[in-house]
Motif scaffolding. Structure first.
Motif, short mmCIF file in Angstrom:
data_model
loop_
_atom_site.label_atom_id
_atom_site.label_comp_id
_atom_site.label_asym_id
_atom_site.label_seq_id
_atom_site.Cartn_x
_atom_site.Cartn_y
_atom_site.Cartn_z
N ALA A 83 -6.95 -4.80 -1.24
CA ALA A 83 -6.94 -5.79 -0.13
C ALA A 83 -5.44 -5.58 0.45
N PHE A 84 -4.37 -5.55 -0.35
CA PHE A 84 -3.04 -5.27 0.03
C PHE A 84 -2.74 -4.03 0.85
N ARG A 85 -3.44 -2.83 0.29
CA ARG A 85 -3.24 -1.50 0.80
C ARG A 85 -3.89 -1.55 2.02
N LEU A 86 -5.03 -2.10 2.17
CA LEU A 86 -5.64 -2.32 3.70
C LEU A 86 -5.05 -3.27 4.44
N PHE A 87 -4.31 -4.34 4.16
CA PHE A 87 -3.63 -5.44 4.88
C PHE A 87 -2.58 -4.61 5.38
N LEU A 88 -1.88 -3.64 4.78
CA LEU A 88 -0.71 -3.10 5.43
C LEU A 88 -0.93 -1.96 6.22
N GLU A 89 -2.11 -1.36 6.11
CA GLU A 89 -2.51 -0.16 6.90
C GLU A 89 -3.25 -0.50 8.26
N ARG A 90 -4.03 -1.55 8.08
CA ARG A 90 -4.80 -2.07 9.00
C ARG A 90 -4.35 -3.43 9.91
N GLY A 91 -3.76 -4.28 8.87
CA GLY A 91 -3.59 -5.65 9.37
C GLY A 91 -4.44 -6.47 8.65
N TYR A 92 -3.95 -7.71 8.39
CA TYR A 92 -4.88 -8.85 7.60
C TYR A 92 -6.29 -9.07 8.39
N GLU A 93 -6.02 -9.43 9.53
CA GLU A 93 -7.24 -9.76 10.40
C GLU A 93 -8.25 -8.71 10.57
N GLU A 94 -7.95 -7.44 10.78
CA GLU A 94 -8.76 -6.29 10.86
C GLU A 94 -9.37 -6.11 9.78
N THR A 95 -8.83 -6.53 8.49
CA THR A 95 -9.50 -6.18 7.21
C THR A 95 -10.61 -7.18 6.98
N THR A 96 -11.83 -6.55 6.46
CA THR A 96 -12.92 -7.55 5.92
C THR A 96 -12.95 -7.28 4.51
N VAL A 97 -13.87 -8.06 3.98
CA VAL A 97 -14.14 -8.17 2.66
C VAL A 97 -15.04 -6.83 2.35
N ASP A 98 -15.87 -6.44 3.17
CA ASP A 98 -16.56 -5.07 2.98
C ASP A 98 -15.60 -3.91 2.75
N ASP A 99 -14.52 -3.94 3.60
CA ASP A 99 -13.46 -2.72 3.42
C ASP A 99 -12.91 -2.78 2.08
N ILE A 100 -12.56 -4.06 1.72
CA ILE A 100 -11.74 -4.24 0.44
C ILE A 100 -12.66 -3.70 -0.72
#
Length: 242
Positions: free
Chosen positions: A27-44
């Motif tokens: 989750a935090f890797r994606l938050f840093l790469e894409r942003g929190y709002e742009e990251t979905t549970v499916d992405d995580i």
């Protein structure tokens, strides 16, 4: 006041923390790469290599993955307040607040990373405030039980609980803004001691709202216009002095 690491909850099996940690890390890797709002549970779950059911098994929502341990921390605090000596209620709630600080200090890198994220996302900031409120209510609930029946007991409990939280968070956030450098425990201890000094009266044994018993109250019934000497005589008689 919320927790910092990704430790397992009470009663979880030994293999579960690995999946839990993997979800938080993804989750935090994606938050840093894409942003929190742009990251979905499916992405995580895709990055962690697990299914959606596994995610919701640990976290009720995407917001909860940002604060993975606050439920366990709150449970630990509640248990701490319910056990052990409590001859000094204010010191007790200060010690309870230190439990939260210790969880932050266990993983400074994660704590700093989350602090930066919550500053950027208003929704997470609101979520964090709700977590802070729950800790404050736990402290106030304990103090209310200790000051029950005393003059301004509820007021005293709520004010001290709020002061403890404010002192703790002031020092904690200063430490987080410094990227986790310095002695976080010393900073929080200093802030809490300052709070205790400010509420020195609150640490003394509270004065009961009503002193004495029914025998201290004497009711005299006299006719309107009765001479004062007669009222005094009746009073003396009632007090056993006549």
């Amino acid at each position: 006041m919320s927790s910092s690491g990704a430790a397992p909850g009470r009663g979880e099996k030994a293999e579960q923390p690995t999946m839990r940690d993997a979800l938080v890390a993804a989750a935090f890797r994606l938050f840093l790469e894409r942003g929190y709002e742009e990251t979905t549970v499916d992405d995580i779950v895709a990055l962690a290599g697990v299914g959606r059911r596994s995610f919701f098994r640990y976290f009720p929502s995407k917001e909860d993955v940002v604060f993975p341990d606050h439920e366990r921390c709150l449970a630990d605090m509640t248990a701490f307040l319910a056990t052990g000596p409590d001859h000094d209620p204010v010191r007790k709630v200060c010690d309870a607040a230190r439990l939260v600080l210790l969880m932050y200090a266990e993983n400074p890198a994660f704590s700093v990373q989350r602090y930066r994220l919550t500053r950027q996302v208003p929704g997470l900031r609101a979520y964090e405030l709700s977590v802070v409120w729950r800790y404050e209510r736990a402290l106030a609930g304990y103090l209310r039980s200790r000051y029950a029946g005393l003059r301004d007991g509820i007021l005293r409990a709520d004010v001290i609980a709020a002061a403890v939280v404010a002192a703790h968070n002031n020092a904690l956030r200063s430490w987080l803004r410094s990227d986790g450098k310095g002695d976080a425990e010393a900073a929080v201890d200093h802030a809490l001691e300052h709070m205790r000094a400010a509420f020195a009266d609150g640490m003394a044994p509270p004065v009961p709202a009503v002193t004495g018993g029914p025998e201290d109250v004497v009711v005299i019934v006299a006719r309107r216009g009765a001479p004062l000497w007669r009222v005094v005589r009746e009073l003396e008689s009632a007090l056993g002095r006549g």
